[in-house]
Scaffold this active site. Structure first.
Site, PDB file in Angstrom:
ATOM      1  N   GLU A 128     -54.795 -27.476  44.491  1.00 44.34           N
ATOM      2  CA  GLU A 128     -54.168 -27.584  43.048  1.00 44.34           C
ATOM      3  C   GLU A 128     -52.925 -27.111  43.343  1.00 44.34           C
ATOM      4  OE1 GLU A 128     -53.401 -28.633  40.271  1.00 44.34           O
ATOM      5  OE2 GLU A 128     -54.361 -27.821  38.640  1.00 44.34           O
ATOM      6  N   THR A 181     -45.878 -31.918  37.164  1.00 51.60           N
ATOM      7  CA  THR A 181     -46.352 -30.443  36.778  1.00 51.60           C
ATOM      8  C   THR A 181     -45.122 -29.532  37.395  1.00 51.60           C
ATOM      9  OG1 THR A 181     -48.547 -30.682  36.379  1.00 51.60           O
ATOM     10  CG2 THR A 181     -47.570 -28.440  36.779  1.00 51.60           C
TER      11      THR A 181
END
Ligand code: HSE
Length: 312
Positions: A128, A181
């Site tokens: 991630e 993000t």
């Protein structure tokens, strides 16, 4: 076992008042991994279907998460991976997290390591981090464990699972624009006002309490984000109108899903969720931005092995 097929679901992080801490798992959307053991050692991506992503394992989230696991638990075989991406990268519903959790779950099963889902989280986190350039587990925890999860600490990893009331549903709208993000984190303030921090903590505590006690009104009052939404809302075209449409349709609350551009709403009951999704879609129909909208119960299972009947 020499091959496995795994479903890794999408998830909604932050849930308005729980930035980088709270998240929940969706049930209708996700990625599917099909992984076969091979004689030749190492990880090889045979195909990534549905999205343009690098096949080089060092450059994709799933490869990095897999390598993190294999560094600690070396395998005496290799793995050939076919990944069908049901989640678009940069959509705000945990695309990178699904890739990260799906592969570590699958390798644990194939190698018979016997690790628990919680044991697998740190490896998924490494994957991630490649995508968001920051450590946060508010998508990987719900995607792997299911339900609502609260990340109290990353190091050591300390995750609380929170029950959700049976009538709680989510409506999600995904405008087809990409919002990375890492970019959406750059607009955030480094410091926040003390009084806003107090209100945000109070909202998060009350939301958790509402989830435990199935108090839908308390859930509704708690779905407020003083810290992040005001900064990120300008990155999402028509966010204010989409949110207002959801509230007018009877949603308990609505906000940015993860770092966006998807917008989520929580509702009491499936019918209201459908009405809410339709209302949010109606706003998008008046724009030139393509989108999709869906309704989901809270997925309590998280990542799981698919059996042959489900696949055929
Ligand atoms: N909590 C993270 C963020 C989630 O909002 O930046 C990213 O999907």
């Amino acid at each position: 076992m020499d091959q496995i097929t795994v479903f890794a679901p999408a998830s909604v992080a932050n849930v308005s008042c729980g930035f980088d801490a709270l998240g929940f798992c969706l049930e209708t959307v996700g990625d599917v991994f099909h992984i076969k053991k091979t004689d030749e050692k190492g990880i090889q991506f045979k195909e990534i279907i549905g999205q343009e992503l690098p096949l080089d394992p060092k450059k994709n989230v799933a490869g990095v998460a897999a390598q993190a696991l294999l560094n600690q638990y070396p395998a005496n075989c290799g793995f050939e991976i076919t990944l069908t991406k049901g989640i678009k990268p940069g959509s705000g519903i945990g695309s990178s997290s699904a890739s990260a959790v799906g592969i570590v779950y699958a390798l644990n099963e194939l190698m018979g390591l016997g690790l628990s889902k919680r044991d697998l989280l740190p490896f998924a986190l490494e994957g991630e981090m490649l995508a968001s350039q920051a450590a946060h587990a508010d998508n990987i925890a719900p995607a792997l464990l299911g339900g609502f999860t609260l990340v109290r600490s990353l190091d050591p990893m300390d995750i609380a699972s929170i029950p959700s009331p049976p009538e709680l549903y989510a409506a999600v709208i995904h405008p087809h624009i990409e919002l990375k993000t890492a970019e959406a984190r750059k607009v955030l303030s480094k410091t926040v006002a003390f009084k806003d921090s107090i209100q945000q903590s109070a909202n998060l505590g009350a939301l958790v309490s509402g989830l435990y006690s199935a108090d839908y009104n308390l859930i509704s009052r708690s779905l407020e984000d003083l810290l992040v939404e005001p900064k990120r809302a300008p990155l999402i075209p028509h966010f204010g109108e989409i949110k207002q449409a959801a509230l007018d349709a009877g949603a308990l609350g609505a906000g940015i899903s993860g770092s966006g551009p998807s917008v989520f709403a929580l509702t009491q009951g499936k019918e209201t969720a459908q009405k809410t999704a339709n209302a949010m879609a109606h706003v998008m129909q008046a724009t030139s931005i393509p989108f999709d909208a869906f309704v989901s119960a809270i997925n309590s299972q998280g990542t799981l092995t698919m059996n042959v009947d489900e696949i055929l």
